[in-house]
Motif scaffolding. Structure first.
Motif, PDB file in Angstrom:
ATOM      1  N   ARG A  77      -3.445 -12.727  -0.636  1.00 12.49           N
ATOM      2  CA  ARG A  77      -4.514 -12.559  -1.636  1.00 12.49           C
ATOM      3  C   ARG A  77      -5.779 -13.287  -1.220  1.00 12.49           C
ATOM      4  N   SER A  78      -5.608 -14.514  -0.728  1.00 17.38           N
ATOM      5  CA  SER A  78      -6.803 -15.298  -0.387  1.00 17.38           C
ATOM      6  C   SER A  78      -7.552 -14.652   0.787  1.00 17.38           C
ATOM      7  N   LYS A  79      -6.818 -14.063   1.734  1.00 17.99           N
ATOM      8  CA  LYS A  79      -7.467 -13.408   2.870  1.00 17.99           C
ATOM      9  C   LYS A  79      -8.134 -12.095   2.464  1.00 17.99           C
ATOM     10  N   GLY A 124       8.351  -9.539  -9.857  1.00 16.44           N
ATOM     11  CA  GLY A 124       7.792  -9.441  -8.513  1.00 16.44           C
ATOM     12  C   GLY A 124       6.319  -9.106  -8.533  1.00 16.44           C
ATOM     13  N   TYR A 125       5.940  -8.058  -7.820  1.00 16.68           N
ATOM     14  CA  TYR A 125       4.522  -7.731  -7.660  1.00 16.68           C
ATOM     15  C   TYR A 125       4.288  -6.221  -7.661  1.00 16.68           C
ATOM     16  N   LYS A 126       3.034  -5.869  -7.867  1.00 20.90           N
ATOM     17  CA  LYS A 126       2.639  -4.468  -7.806  1.00 20.90           C
ATOM     18  C   LYS A 126       1.206  -4.397  -7.292  1.00 20.90           C
ATOM     19  N   GLY A 154      -7.978  -9.181  -3.377  1.00 14.23           N
ATOM     20  CA  GLY A 154      -6.698  -9.847  -3.636  1.00 14.23           C
ATOM     21  C   GLY A 154      -6.203  -9.612  -5.053  1.00 14.23           C
ATOM     22  N   ASP A 155      -7.151  -9.338  -5.970  1.00 16.86           N
ATOM     23  CA  ASP A 155      -6.777  -9.088  -7.366  1.00 16.86           C
ATOM     24  C   ASP A 155      -5.994  -7.789  -7.531  1.00 16.86           C
ATOM     25  N   MET A 156      -6.009  -6.947  -6.492  1.00 21.68           N
ATOM     26  CA  MET A 156      -5.254  -5.689  -6.580  1.00 21.68           C
ATOM     27  C   MET A 156      -3.744  -5.946  -6.610  1.00 21.68           C
ATOM     28  N   VAL A 168       0.837  -1.205   0.000  1.00 23.34           N
ATOM     29  CA  VAL A 168       0.000   0.000   0.000  1.00 23.34           C
ATOM     30  C   VAL A 168       0.875   1.260   0.000  1.00 23.34           C
ATOM     31  N   GLU A 169       1.957   1.217   0.769  1.00 25.84           N
ATOM     32  CA  GLU A 169       2.866   2.381   0.808  1.00 25.84           C
ATOM     33  C   GLU A 169       3.539   2.622  -0.539  1.00 25.84           C
ATOM     34  N   ASN A 170       3.614   1.556  -1.347  1.00 22.09           N
ATOM     35  CA  ASN A 170       4.268   1.665  -2.661  1.00 22.09           C
ATOM     36  C   ASN A 170       3.293   1.360  -3.791  1.00 22.09           C
ATOM     37  N   LYS A 171       2.010   1.752  -3.612  1.00 24.32           N
ATOM     38  CA  LYS A 171       0.998   1.404  -4.616  1.00 24.32           C
ATOM     39  C   LYS A 171       1.383   1.969  -5.986  1.00 24.32           C
TER      40      LYS A 171
END
Length: 224
Positions: A200-202, A217-219, A207-209, A164-167
């Motif tokens: 994601r599951s939680k 990696g991820y974003k 989670g799709d965000m 969230v801090e690096n959205k």
């Protein structure tokens, strides 16, 4: 700040090594030599800030201790194991273990990791973040998604907060490891992938965000 650490290991030599280092760094140390004693001590003593827990022990192993404590508490847990088996590591993360250290290890590194975890769980700075239906209260260590509270482990909370801090920013696995785990992690990308999958599951539909960037990696993409 609570500085009471419970050290659980059936080897008295190992307990002494860890205790001496922690005491030298101004921690109060409680010791247990088996799993049953550890659970009894944890529920009897107030204010235990963190548990250092060996996996292989008589009477009740570390996994069982972790299950018992996790049913009632989110106290940070660092697992010690003699085996470098990644299945152990994955099992630990599924049970809500916060860190995972293979023996033999440097007591200095253990102390550094304990300090990093406590600094983050106990920092008194009130911070609230929000993004696309996600609301994070860093002080209370609480997450609300679309108005509903979500139960996250310590590491899942740290990971979501970092996203969230690096959205909107693409984050490599290496960068995530160095920032969220707060040291030069000796593991590999599977550690992160396991955490992201659980997170994601939680998060349900939200989670799709968390988007996967293949090979990197991820974003977190805010859909606001």
């Amino acid at each position: 700040m609570e500085r009471k650490i419970l050290v659980v290991d059936d080897e008295s030599r190992m307990r002494k090594l860890v205790r001496d280092f922690l005491v030298k760094n101004n921690y109060d140390v409680l010791e247990a030599e088996d799993g049953e004693q550890a659970v009894e001590l944890f529920f009897r003593e107030k204010g235990i800030a963190l548990i250092v827990l060996d996996v292989m022990m008589p009477k009740m192993d570390g996994w069982q201790v972790c299950r018992e404590i996790r049913a009632y508490s989110k106290v940070p847990i660092i697992m010690l194991t003699a085996r470098g088996d990644e299945r152990d590591e994955l099992q630990g993360f599924q049970l809500g273990v916060d860190e995972y250290i293979s023996k033999p290890f440097s007591p200095k590194i253990l102390v550094a990791r304990i300090e990093a975890i406590l600094r983050r769980t106990l920092s008194g700075v009130e911070e609230r973040l929000s993004c696309g239906g996600i609301a994070i209260d860093k002080t209370a260590h609480q997450v609300m998604i679309d108005g509903q509270p979500v139960e996250l482990s310590y590491k899942e909370f740290e990971l979501l907060t970092y996203f969230v801090e690096n959205k909107g920013i693409a984050l490599s696995r290496e960068k995530i490891l160095n920032n969220v785990w707060n040291y030069d992690y000796f593991g590999d990308a599977r550690t992160i992938d396991t955490h992201v999958k659980k997170l994601r599951s939680k998060m349900g539909d939200r989670g799709d965000m968390i988007k996967t960037i293949w090979g990197m990696g991820y974003k977190l993409e805010a859909d606001e």
